[in-house]
Scaffold this motif. Structure first.
Motif: not given
Length: 475
Positions: A139, A160, A163-164, A167-168, A170-171, A201, A203
């Motif tokens: 993460c 952002n 996430e781009d 994407p898999e 966790y944030r 955006h 988690d």
């Protein structure tokens, strides 16, 4: 889960150090043997730079040169330079910095629209390089403030980007919210604009309020100066500095201590990833178990004891009292009272010589005084790490998905409304390319939707609706 699960290296990203990452370095300081082991590998690379400018990662053995798995980003280079000239300068890779000299002028639009566009490729490349050094990227941690321009704007731009590009992965976001008396006049604009990005955006978000941090620092100061038996402070600590018998550093400049509290939050949050335990918790299990609805991912955190700073020794509380303290409003890192609000879920991350039976006994003892949603009455997630914080026998971090976070958002919306009603300072934002007044309308609409979601949950349990929810934004 049990320790049979493979230990993962964790990617740690900060947009600005602010000293809160420094606390993670305590783990290295306390590694007396100087051996690079699995626990250190989670947040540090072991680099041998002999004969190689780029350095070679060493997976096991003696520590050569630790480099934090971090990217430091700040548009005022003075903040980063202060760290790089300090005692921890060697643990940060000089190639993993992104700085400017002008700053964002306390303007979200400059941070997000201007610097985000200008530094996008550079940030992506440094993120990629850092991620490639991880065997199993679990993460990202983003540590940022909400009131200024860089923290709110560029900080959420980076979120952002993550996430781009990943994407898999966790944030997790640690967001420091400004106080109602913040000296940055545009902080309500910046915070509400940033909230929209956090809603879409992130988690998990761990909101922290400057007011709560300062209250905790004041309590530490009271404990230190009260002369309570067993209370000691190491010389030249972050908390106090003895000069002629007068302890004065805390009162003059509490920011180091406030940041260290945030650092201790991260230390407890990541303890299962760094140490063995009978019931270790994967970080991603927090999002899986505590976030039943995507938008409601704001977790209220509380630390007990409050005084887990490595340079303050205070007589330990009784174990059962520690669990009670975790649900007291005096131990929350935001101004909130979870006991009188609705729980969606709760996680208890315990460190030290604590047994599973102790956990279960205290959960059963406290359950009757806590209000859980009807469809998740057993919404508890627990973790036991065998290694306590330095200088303490045990500690507890509680993470609650609780509607008590709602007043923080209502207060933020009200401060935004007072500015926006007069269109005060709006022209500073609208003169930035790509920034339109509709951005403000969408941001406050997103915040209102979040507040309403919490309100709907409270109504189901019979909690009163806050009158200030009826305030409307005058367009």
């Amino acid at each position: 889960m049990s320790s049979r699960y493979p230990r993962m290296r964790t990617g740690l990203l900060t947009w600005q150090l602010g000293r809160s990452l420094v606390a993670l370095y305590l783990h290295f300081i306390c590694a007396q043997k100087g051996i690079y082991d699995d626990s250190l590998r989670n947040f540090f690379r072991n680099v041998d730079t002999r004969g190689n400018d780029d350095g070679i990662d060493i997976s096991r053995g003696k520590i050569c040169s630790l480099k934090a798995r971090a990217v430091l980003i700040d548009m005022e280079e003075g903040v980063v330079n202060e760290i790089l000239q300090g005692p921890l300068k060697d643990i940060f890779d000089s190639k993993q910095l992104v700085t400017n000299v002008s700053g964002s002028g306390n303007n979200w639009a400059v941070g997000y629209k201007v610097f985000g566009s200008q530094y996008r490729d550079q940030i992506v490349e440094k993120l990629r390089q850092t991620a490639e050094h991880c065997d199993c990227l679990q993460c990202f941690f983003i540590i940022h403030s909400m009131g200024g321009g860089t923290g709110s704007g560029l900080g959420t731009f980076v979120l952002n980007l993550l996430e781009d590009e990943f994407p898999e992965v966790y944030r997790f976001v640690t967001s420091v919210f400004p106080s109602g008396e913040d000296d940055v006049i545009t902080s309500p604009y910046n915070s509400v604009l940033a909230m929209k990005e956090l809603n879409e955006h992130a988690d998990c978000v761990l909101p922290i309020e400057n007011e709560s941090l300062f209250d905790i620092v004041s309590k530490i100061n009271h404990m230190v100066t009260s002369g309570k038996p067993g209370t000691t402070v190491k010389p030249e600590s972050l908390v106090t500095l003895n000069e002629g018998g007068i302890k004065k550093k805390l009162q003059e400049k509490p920011f180091d201590t406030m940041n260290n509290i945030v650092g201790n939050l991260l230390l407890n949050l990541t303890s299962s990833a760094r140490f063995e335990g009978s019931l270790n918790m994967d970080l991603n299990e927090i999002s899986m178990n505590l976030v039943p609805f995507p938008q409601l991912h704001y977790l209220v955190s509380s630390l007990t004891p409050l005084y887990t700073l490595a340079d303050v020794n205070i007589p330990p509380r009784r174990l059962d009292q520690m669990f009670s303290d975790a649900f007291s409003k005096d131990h929350q890192l935001i101004q909130a009272d979870p006991k009188h609000s609705l729980y969606l879920a709760c996680a208890l991350l315990v460190r030290g010589n604590v047994q599973i039976s102790d956990l279960r006994r205290n959960i059963e003892r406290l359950k009757s005084s806590l209000h859980f949603v009807s469809w998740n009455q057993e919404g508890w997630k627990t973790s036991l790490c065998s290694v306590p914080p330095v200088g303490h026998s045990h500690s507890l971090l509680a993470l609650a998905n609780n509607t008590c976070v709602k007043p923080t958002f209502i207060g933020l919306k009200n401060r935004f409304s007072r500015l926006y009603k007069k269109k005060a300072h709006l022209h500073h934002y609208l003169q930035v390319d790509g920034m339109e007044e509709n951005c403000f309308i969408e941001a406050v609409s997103s915040l209102s939707s979040l507040i309403e979601s919490y309100n709907e949950l409270d109504v189901t349990k019979g909690f009163p609706v806050h009158d200030q929810l009826r305030l409307n934004i005058v367009i």
